[in-house]
Scaffold this active site. Structure first.
Site, short mmCIF file in Angstrom:
data_model
loop_
_atom_site.label_atom_id
_atom_site.label_comp_id
_atom_site.label_asym_id
_atom_site.label_seq_id
_atom_site.Cartn_x
_atom_site.Cartn_y
_atom_site.Cartn_z
N GLY A 36 0.83 -1.21 0.00
CA GLY A 36 0.00 0.00 0.00
C GLY A 36 0.87 1.26 0.00
N HIS A 37 1.95 1.26 0.78
CA HIS A 37 2.84 2.42 0.80
C HIS A 37 3.56 2.56 -0.55
CE1 HIS A 37 2.70 1.39 5.21
NE2 HIS A 37 2.43 2.69 5.26
N GLN A 61 0.09 10.68 18.01
CA GLN A 61 -1.18 10.18 17.48
C GLN A 61 -1.60 8.85 18.09
OE1 GLN A 61 0.54 10.09 13.33
NE2 GLN A 61 -0.79 8.31 13.11
N GLU A 148 -6.24 6.09 0.82
CA GLU A 148 -7.66 6.25 1.13
C GLU A 148 -8.11 5.29 2.23
OE1 GLU A 148 -9.86 5.83 -2.50
OE2 GLU A 148 -9.50 7.91 -3.07
N SER A 186 -0.28 -1.90 8.21
CA SER A 186 0.89 -2.33 9.00
C SER A 186 0.43 -3.12 10.22
CB SER A 186 1.71 -1.12 9.45
OG SER A 186 2.08 -0.37 8.32
#
Ligand code: PAF
Length: 283
Positions: A36-37, A61, A148, A186
């Protein structure tokens, strides 16, 4: 590929890129990279453009009882993946460069941060907005790309960039999925085999609900069915919600772009996913 760990070296690397006339694209990450990255890096690549990735596991976060200490850290593998993908520069700031003694600023994007994951994870989106603003000021990119999969995060960043006149284009990149449909994350490494098998219920439940809503079924009934399917598969459901794709307020107007978002836990692992709700004629 340059690997940079001080702000001074970053500024000089960015100045060199600018001098060459290149446009700069930033892909912010917390490492533990997956396909995805790499899709973000691929989407960023273009002739005349330099691609900068950042890797920083941002403590601001994570909530007090979240997985900051066990969040996967795989720097060597991450750097190899970024190099193979054609990334030009990796910014690996030490925590002191991001939050030096006396750091006192918090960016809070109200409205779009408030519900859904913002309600479940108080302070999470302030942490995201603050670190992303800081990365934007350090790298000064023309463009930044975000997956997304973290749809609410993308909406928060778009709002912040518009409100604070960052002048940076924000590009959302479609979610990458395993063959069975599970969104890459992840955090998927936390799932044991049985949980990984059950996890596919999340994209399936969203897919069924999105189709039902698009063909005009009652949204509340479709959301209820999705919640039931998740519970049956062993999830503890946090939310399944139909929202306006820009404001993330409950979707009342079917003429606007809508998004179906869900968060649910399998054991201690919290998974999120989302799907666009196609207009009726595409269903
Ligand atoms: O999506 C992430 O990996 C993080 O939230 C981000 C955008 C890199 C900020 O720490």
């Amino acid at each position: 590929m340059q690997t940079i760990r001080t702000l001074e070296a970053l500024r000089s690397g960015i100045a060199d890129f600018r001098e060459s006339g290149a446009e700069i694209a930033l892909v912010p990450t917390m490492g533990a990279l997956h396909v995805g990255h790499i899709a973000l890096i691929e989407a960023a690549k273009r002739p005349g453009r330099k691609v900068v990735a950042s890797i920083f596991v941002n403590p601001k976060q994570f909530g007090a009882n979240e997985d900051l200490s066990r969040y996967p850290r795989k720097e060597t593998a991450d750097l190899a993946m970024l190099k193979a993908a054609g990334c030009d520069l990796v910014w690996l700031p030490p925590v002191e460069a991001m939050y030096p003694d006396g750091f006192a600023t918090n960016i809070s994007v109200s409205g779009v941060s408030d519900g859904l994951d913002g309600a479940a994870r108080p302070g999470h989106f302030d942490g995201v907005a603050t670190v992303v603003a800081k990365l934007f000021n350090q790298v000064r990119p023309d463009l930044a790309l975000f997956g997304e999969k973290d749809f609410q995060q993308l909406a928060v960043i778009r709002r912040m960039v518009a409100d604070l006149d960052f002048g940076i284009e924000i590009q959302g990149v479609p979610t990458q999925r395993d063959d069975d449909g599970l969104a890459l994350s992840s955090r998927n490494v936390y799932l044991d085999d049985a949980q990984r098998g059950a996890a596919v219920a999340l994209p399936r439940a969203l897919g069924v609900a999105a189709k039902a809503i698009a063909r005009g079924d009652d949204p509340d009934a479709a959301l209820g069915t999705a919640r039931e399917a998740l519970t049956t598969a062993g999830f503890t459901v946090d939310y399944v919600a139909l929202v306006d794709a820009e404001t993330l307020a409950p979707a009342r107007d079917s003429a606007r772009e809508r998004r179906l978002l869900a968060a649910a836990k399998l054991g201690p692992t919290r998974l999120i996913d989302n799907l666009a709700v196609p207009p009726a004629e595409d269903a």
